[in-house]
Scaffold this active site. Structure first.
Site, PDB file in Angstrom:
ATOM      1  CG  HIS A   8      -0.198   0.037   2.529  1.00 21.60           C
ATOM      2  ND1 HIS A   8       0.356   1.181   3.049  1.00 21.60           N
ATOM      3  CD2 HIS A   8       0.096  -0.946   3.410  1.00 21.60           C
ATOM      4  CE1 HIS A   8       0.942   0.915   4.191  1.00 21.60           C
ATOM      5  NE2 HIS A   8       0.810  -0.381   4.448  1.00 21.60           N
ATOM      6  N   GLY A   9       0.207   2.394  -0.314  1.00 22.19           N
ATOM      7  CA  GLY A   9       0.875   3.689  -0.277  1.00 22.19           C
ATOM      8  C   GLY A   9       1.152   4.158   1.145  1.00 22.19           C
ATOM      9  CD1 TRP A  13      -1.027   6.687  12.504  1.00 22.24           C
ATOM     10  CD2 TRP A  13      -1.071   4.571  13.205  1.00 22.24           C
ATOM     11  NE1 TRP A  13      -1.902   6.633  13.541  1.00 22.24           N
ATOM     12  CE2 TRP A  13      -1.955   5.335  13.998  1.00 22.24           C
ATOM     13  CE3 TRP A  13      -0.953   3.209  13.457  1.00 22.24           C
ATOM     14  CZ2 TRP A  13      -2.704   4.778  15.032  1.00 22.24           C
ATOM     15  CZ3 TRP A  13      -1.686   2.642  14.485  1.00 22.24           C
ATOM     16  CH2 TRP A  13      -2.551   3.433  15.271  1.00 22.24           C
ATOM     17  N   GLY A  21       0.123  -2.621  11.719  1.00 23.04           N
ATOM     18  CA  GLY A  21      -0.496  -3.940  11.808  1.00 23.04           C
ATOM     19  C   GLY A  21      -1.916  -3.931  11.295  1.00 23.04           C
ATOM     20  CD  GLU A  83       1.813  -5.934   7.709  1.00 25.76           C
ATOM     21  OE1 GLU A  83       1.881  -7.122   7.372  1.00 25.76           O
ATOM     22  OE2 GLU A  83       2.673  -5.090   7.388  1.00 25.76           O
TER      23      GLU A  83
END
Length: 204
Positions: A8-9, A13, A21, A83
């Site tokens: 993902h981009g 965070w 996570g 994740e």
């Protein structure tokens, strides 16, 4: 079968060096821009189907990569490629400004991942390798997908776990480190053979 596996981009965070996570964090503006650039670079790839982690940052990355094609291509969330669950560690800042890892458990996660202990409420490397492996075996053996071009959008640890089904050296989990945001790995599966054609390419 040709499979494009994309992390993902960038999220807020990621920028704050927080453990994500399973926390459902959205893409930051920089992350959306990077996903759009990735989609532009892959605009001539004729994707037939997309599998994505159900977490928002992965779903949004898929939508931005597919762009106008999103309405024509099936996009299927699958829990097995979300994740790793960091349990009680999620939301904690794990790196300082110099890039030093602050948590001893996470030092093990990045430096010696096979010995990373499952945190309270979370998973270890064996857990994520097992569930992503089940996904991989199911999809790569599906006769309906053998002649298809597949997009998978997932996460740093989950991408490396998926690629355990491709890498020859199984002991080296990270293979140089977590994949970069929007890093593209391209895998070809044909005649019982699996070949990594491209590793961690970023279209910035």
């Amino acid at each position: 079968m040709k499979i494009y596996i994309v992390r993902h981009g960038i999220t807020v965070w990621n920028e704050l060096k927080k453990v994500q996570g399973c926390a459902d964090i959205h893409l930051a503006p920089q992350g959306r821009s990077l996903a759009e650039k990735t989609g532009e670079a892959l605009r001539d790839v004729s994707f037939d189907i997309c599998f994505t982690s159900p977490l928002h940052r992965a779903c949004e990355t898929a939508a931005l990569i597919l762009g106008e094609r999103a309405g024509r291509i099936p996009v299927i969330p699958d829990e097995r490629i979300r994740e790793i669950n960091f349990g009680v560690l999620e939301g904690k800042v794990f790196k300082d400004r110099e890039g030093n890892i602050l948590n001893e458990d996470l030092k093990t996660f990045f430096k010696d991942p096979w010995n990373y202990k499952r945190p309270e409420g979370g998973e270890n490397i064996e857990d994520i390798v097992r569930r992503t492996g089940e996904f991989w075996k199911e999809k790569t053996s599906d006769p309906n997908l053998q002649d298809k071009t597949v997009l998978i959008t997932s996460h740093g640890c989950a991408v490396r776990a998926l690629l355990q089904n491709v890498y020859k050296d199984k002991e080296d989990f990270w293979h140089g480190g977590p994949p970069p945001n929007c890093g593209v790995n391209v895998v070809e599966v044909a005649d019982g053979k699996t070949v990594l054609l491209e590793k961690d390419r970023v279209y910035a």
